[in-house]
Design a protein around this motif. Structure first.
Motif, PDB file in Angstrom:
ATOM      1  N   GLN A   1       0.696  -1.146   0.063  1.00 62.96           N
ATOM      2  CA  GLN A   1       0.121  -0.098  -0.075  1.00 62.96           C
ATOM      3  C   GLN A   1       1.017   1.120  -0.063  1.00 62.96           C
ATOM      4  O   GLN A   1       1.893   1.247   0.459  1.00 62.96           O
ATOM      5  CB  GLN A   1      -0.931  -0.006   1.279  1.00 62.96           C
TER       6      GLN A   1
ATOM      7  N   ASN B   1       0.829   5.602  -0.250  1.00 63.89           N
ATOM      8  CA  ASN B   1       0.228   7.010  -0.315  1.00 63.89           C
ATOM      9  C   ASN B   1       1.096   8.001  -0.867  1.00 63.89           C
ATOM     10  O   ASN B   1       2.104   8.110  -0.372  1.00 63.89           O
ATOM     11  CB  ASN B   1      -0.220   7.426   1.243  1.00 63.89           C
TER      12      ASN B   1
ATOM     13  N   SER C   1      -3.737  10.315  -2.954  1.00 64.23           N
ATOM     14  CA  SER C   1      -3.967   9.455  -3.546  1.00 64.23           C
ATOM     15  C   SER C   1      -3.350   8.116  -2.785  1.00 64.23           C
ATOM     16  O   SER C   1      -2.316   8.160  -2.043  1.00 64.23           O
ATOM     17  CB  SER C   1      -3.287   8.985  -4.893  1.00 64.23           C
ATOM     18  N   LYS C   2      -4.211   7.044  -2.975  1.00 63.09           N
ATOM     19  CA  LYS C   2      -3.727   5.598  -2.169  1.00 63.09           C
ATOM     20  C   LYS C   2      -3.986   4.437  -3.274  1.00 63.09           C
ATOM     21  O   LYS C   2      -4.792   4.294  -3.884  1.00 63.09           O
ATOM     22  CB  LYS C   2      -4.656   5.510  -1.169  1.00 63.09           C
ATOM     23  N   THR C   3      -2.727   3.892  -3.314  1.00 62.56           N
ATOM     24  CA  THR C   3      -2.618   2.671  -4.247  1.00 62.56           C
ATOM     25  C   THR C   3      -2.476   1.335  -3.375  1.00 62.56           C
ATOM     26  O   THR C   3      -1.565   1.237  -2.521  1.00 62.56           O
ATOM     27  CB  THR C   3      -1.445   2.776  -5.023  1.00 62.56           C
TER      28      THR C   3
ATOM     29  N   ARG D   1      -5.346  -0.981  -7.221  1.00 61.87           N
ATOM     30  CA  ARG D   1      -6.328  -0.003  -6.985  1.00 61.87           C
ATOM     31  C   ARG D   1      -6.138   1.244  -6.611  1.00 61.87           C
ATOM     32  O   ARG D   1      -5.100   1.252  -5.436  1.00 61.87           O
ATOM     33  CB  ARG D   1      -7.629  -0.541  -6.035  1.00 61.87           C
ATOM     34  N   THR D   2      -6.337   2.279  -7.389  1.00 67.93           N
ATOM     35  CA  THR D   2      -5.944   3.596  -6.832  1.00 67.93           C
ATOM     36  C   THR D   2      -7.067   4.569  -6.592  1.00 67.93           C
ATOM     37  O   THR D   2      -7.927   4.548  -7.332  1.00 67.93           O
ATOM     38  CB  THR D   2      -4.942   4.200  -8.044  1.00 67.93           C
ATOM     39  N   GLU D   3      -6.962   5.213  -5.532  1.00 67.50           N
ATOM     40  CA  GLU D   3      -8.016   6.070  -5.365  1.00 67.50           C
ATOM     41  C   GLU D   3      -7.579   7.604  -5.098  1.00 67.50           C
ATOM     42  O   GLU D   3      -6.642   7.634  -4.434  1.00 67.50           O
ATOM     43  CB  GLU D   3      -8.694   5.744  -3.836  1.00 67.50           C
ATOM     44  N   VAL D   4      -7.850   8.496  -5.715  1.00 69.39           N
ATOM     45  CA  VAL D   4      -7.598   9.782  -5.767  1.00 69.39           C
ATOM     46  C   VAL D   4      -8.812  10.793  -5.412  1.00 69.39           C
ATOM     47  O   VAL D   4      -9.875  10.669  -5.775  1.00 69.39           O
ATOM     48  CB  VAL D   4      -7.090  10.245  -7.243  1.00 69.39           C
TER      49      VAL D   4
ATOM     50  N   THR E   1      -1.745  -0.321 -16.823  1.00 73.69           N
ATOM     51  CA  THR E   1      -1.826  -0.223 -15.362  1.00 73.69           C
ATOM     52  C   THR E   1      -1.284  -1.690 -14.815  1.00 73.69           C
ATOM     53  O   THR E   1      -0.590  -1.269 -13.603  1.00 73.69           O
ATOM     54  CB  THR E   1      -3.549  -0.151 -14.925  1.00 73.69           C
TER      55      THR E   1
ATOM     56  N   GLN F   1       2.193  -1.893 -13.299  1.00 74.02           N
ATOM     57  CA  GLN F   1       2.469  -1.200 -11.947  1.00 74.02           C
ATOM     58  C   GLN F   1       2.498  -2.487 -10.869  1.00 74.02           C
ATOM     59  O   GLN F   1       3.044  -2.331  -9.762  1.00 74.02           O
ATOM     60  CB  GLN F   1       1.542  -0.279 -11.550  1.00 74.02           C
TER      61      GLN F   1
ATOM     62  N   THR G   1       5.995  10.373  -2.494  1.00 76.21           N
ATOM     63  CA  THR G   1       5.480   9.233  -1.727  1.00 76.21           C
ATOM     64  C   THR G   1       5.565   9.824  -0.321  1.00 76.21           C
ATOM     65  O   THR G   1       6.573   9.969   0.142  1.00 76.21           O
ATOM     66  CB  THR G   1       6.082   8.010  -2.062  1.00 76.21           C
TER      67      THR G   1
END
Length: 244
Positions: A49, A51, A63-65, A74-77, A118, A121, A224
């Protein structure tokens, strides 16, 4: 006879030079993998994980990946109180964007080319760690200068013909730059990332600063803030949810 001997000698020299060149490529890649923490240690990382934070046109974005090695991401922006989600799970992928950012607010299928890009990554440790298993080839273009520093320029050609140019520091063997063209939704775009601010987490090396051209113009710097290795992950987060 002299001509025949000359030709034979020339072939020997060429063959020897080619073998030496190939050996240099293998040595460079081996030193890179060692500098990043070593192949055996990277194999112990099954999930991660991360951030990040960055700014675009004066907007602070976080963002959090979440990654399952070689499988899911999964990436949340978060932008101005709105969330953008992108996720891939094997060969499937989806995204969710608010209407103000060109989406529908509902989960949408991700284009196939974007899924493949994607999914790269999820190769924790970088592309040089497993390029042979994925059918890619690498050649040494030469030794060059990048921002005044000596770098090795490697050209990686993937099985599908896609080319990525990698620039490795001649002193640390860290990857300082990655560049290539990618086809996204029918358009060829320049995919370029510069890496710096390398730090170690549990003996593995990560770039904590990444710079890439911004879609809005100029350069976007991604910092990061934290990295967690092998966290427990509920893999249902990668599955496409139903419509509200």
């Amino acid at each position: 006879m002299k001509i025949t001997k000359f030709v034979a000698s020339a072939f020997i020299v060429l063959a020897t030079s080619a073998a030496s060149f190939a050996q240099n490529v293998d040595e460079i890649i081996a030193k890179h993998i060692e500098a990043m923490g070593g192949a055996d240690k990277w194999k112990t990382v099954k999930s991660m994980q991360m951030n990040n934070k960055f700014s675009v046109q004066g907007m602070d974005i976080e963002s959090k990946t979440t990654i399952v090695a070689g499988k899911s991401l999964r990436t949340e922006v978060s932008v101005m109180g709105q969330d953008i989600i992108t996720a891939v799970d094997g060969e499937t992928g989806w995204m969710q964007r608010p209407a103000m950012m060109g989406g529908t607010g509902e989960p949408e299928d991700m284009p196939g080319a974007l899924i493949k890009e994607t999914l790269k990554q999820t190769n924790l440790g970088g592309s040089l760690l497993s390029f042979k298993e994925k059918g890619a080839t690498i050649e040494l273009v030469g030794k060059e200068k990048l921002d005044g520093a000596d770098v090795y320029h490697l050209k990686m050609t993937e099985k599908n013909g896609e080319v990525t140019n990698l620039f490795l520091s001649a002193s640390t063997y860290y990857t300082l730059k990655s560049a290539g063209k990618r086809n996204v939704q029918g358009q060829d775009i320049d995919a370029e990332v510069n890496f710096s601010n390398f730090k170690q987490i549990e003996g593995l090396t990560f770039p904590f600063t990444m710079e890439t051209p911004s879609p809005m113009g100029g350069t976007m710097t991604i910092e990061t803030e934290s990295i967690k290795l092998n966290p427990t992950i509920d893999e249902s987060i990668f599955k496409k949810p139903g419509k509200k």
